[in-house]
Design a protein around this motif. Sequence first.
Motif, mmCIF file in Angstrom:
data_model
loop_
_atom_site.group_PDB
_atom_site.id
_atom_site.type_symbol
_atom_site.label_atom_id
_atom_site.label_comp_id
_atom_site.label_asym_id
_atom_site.label_seq_id
_atom_site.Cartn_x
_atom_site.Cartn_y
_atom_site.Cartn_z
ATOM 1 N N THR A 1 0.837 -1.199 0.000
ATOM 2 C CA THR A 1 0.000 0.000 0.000
ATOM 3 C C THR A 1 0.869 1.245 0.000
ATOM 4 O OG1 THR A 1 -0.129 0.272 2.412
ATOM 5 C CG2 THR A 1 -1.713 -1.248 1.389
ATOM 6 N N VAL B 1 -9.368 -6.511 0.161
ATOM 7 C CA VAL B 1 -10.243 -5.516 -0.472
ATOM 8 C C VAL B 1 -10.411 -4.304 0.440
ATOM 9 C CG1 VAL B 1 -12.611 -5.055 -1.223
ATOM 10 C CG2 VAL B 1 -11.477 -7.179 -1.903
ATOM 11 N N LYS B 2 -10.657 -4.553 1.731
ATOM 12 C CA LYS B 2 -10.878 -3.457 2.672
ATOM 13 C C LYS B 2 -9.620 -2.611 2.858
ATOM 14 C CE LYS B 2 -14.726 -5.332 5.366
ATOM 15 N NZ LYS B 2 -15.571 -4.124 5.176
ATOM 16 N N ASN C 1 -7.196 -2.148 0.647
ATOM 17 C CA ASN C 1 -7.015 -1.338 -0.564
ATOM 18 C C ASN C 1 -7.999 -0.169 -0.609
ATOM 19 O OD1 ASN C 1 -4.799 -2.571 -1.927
ATOM 20 N ND2 ASN C 1 -6.110 -4.299 -2.469
ATOM 21 N N GLU C 2 -9.234 -0.399 -0.152
ATOM 22 C CA GLU C 2 -10.212 0.690 -0.107
ATOM 23 C C GLU C 2 -9.738 1.794 0.833
ATOM 24 O OE1 GLU C 2 -13.793 -1.198 1.121
ATOM 25 O OE2 GLU C 2 -14.381 -1.834 -0.903
ATOM 26 N N ARG C 3 -9.240 1.410 1.995
ATOM 27 C CA ARG C 3 -8.775 2.402 2.965
ATOM 28 C C ARG C 3 -7.500 3.091 2.490
ATOM 29 N NH1 ARG C 3 -11.052 2.632 7.963
ATOM 30 N NH2 ARG C 3 -12.809 1.211 8.275
ATOM 31 N N ASP C 4 -6.684 2.375 1.739
ATOM 32 C CA ASP C 4 -5.477 2.986 1.180
ATOM 33 C C ASP C 4 -5.853 4.089 0.191
ATOM 34 O OD1 ASP C 4 -2.729 3.349 0.685
ATOM 35 O OD2 ASP C 4 -2.797 1.973 -1.023
ATOM 36 N N ARG C 5 -6.829 3.806 -0.679
ATOM 37 C CA ARG C 5 -7.273 4.823 -1.639
ATOM 38 C C ARG C 5 -7.872 6.030 -0.920
ATOM 39 N NH1 ARG C 5 -8.752 0.079 -4.513
ATOM 40 N NH2 ARG C 5 -10.882 0.150 -3.691
ATOM 41 N N HIS C 6 -8.637 5.761 0.138
ATOM 42 C CA HIS C 6 -9.244 6.861 0.894
ATOM 43 C C HIS C 6 -8.162 7.708 1.570
ATOM 44 C CE1 HIS C 6 -12.132 9.035 3.355
ATOM 45 N NE2 HIS C 6 -11.389 8.754 4.416
ATOM 46 N N ASP D 1 -15.180 -2.447 11.538
ATOM 47 C CA ASP D 1 -16.017 -2.825 10.393
ATOM 48 C C ASP D 1 -16.447 -4.286 10.457
ATOM 49 O OD1 ASP D 1 -15.781 -0.289 9.432
ATOM 50 O OD2 ASP D 1 -14.479 -0.787 7.738
#
Length: 314
Positions: free
Chosen positions: A40, A58-59, A61-66, A92
Amino acid sequence: MLEQTLRRVESHKLFLLGLIRDRQGKWEVFTHNRHAVVPTQSFGTCYLAGTGTSLLAVKINERDRHAQASKKAAFTQRVSITENLAEGLSSDMLYAESDHLHGLDGMVSTYSCGGFYEWYRLVQEGVRKMPSRLDIHVTKTGDDVVITRLYLIASLQRLESKLDPIPTQKYAIQILSVVSEPTTPSQQTDGSWSLSTDNVDAVLIESTFELYDTPEKGGRISGPVPKDFLEKFFMESVSINRIRMICSSHGSAASRSISRLDVELDVLATASFEGGLLNLSLSEAVATTAAGMLQRLQEQSMPRQTRQPPSCGQ
């Protein structure tokens, strides 16, 4: 040497993710039977193992993008960005276990993984455990704000004993389920919330290998908490200064992390035992945060033409 030892035992049953020191005293990553490596931009390299690997990847990577999209916030938050990741994942997954969609495809049961994750930080001085926190799930029924779940999560540390075959420090996670059915908190004159209960369940997650899947030792400790234990543990009021809140309304949900430093308070919440009851007091900042989140969720669910225009200065 460690890798050779693992090859000689039934190591295919073990998943190890951690750090070891080299001869110069520096930390090195050591993994055994890992299932995934997730690089990440924000959190460094994450190593995963177990049945929930694909969901966690998946979670993360989502938090990395955020985090990349809100770099400014990452520098101002009151905990490290990796602590925030660990707390967020844990919160979560715990929420997902009580979600009304639990059991359907895409939920935690699909991946045969549990709903709680622990995290420790390894520093030069040793292990630093996570601070205690409350996980609060809130919704609205009519005009009433309702707490559907409330967990008190604390890390316990037992220093090494001379009787232990290998000198070590042992850690355990204690999760108290304080609210397990919809409860309306009492609104106090200062705007804070309070609630009391004599029905508390708990699970104690021991350190790795300790009381884990060992029926002959009684298995993992879980079930109703005796009042004498609550009285002993909360004999003096306990302060909690980390809260993860998830609010749901009109088919949508939003999460928020709150620390006492964010709202410039000495204490966010307290827990105490008195009169045979476990009593929780949640500061006005907690109640105000919940009300604001529910209001935004309600506004987002309204057709655009019926929404109220923002007042001047917003």
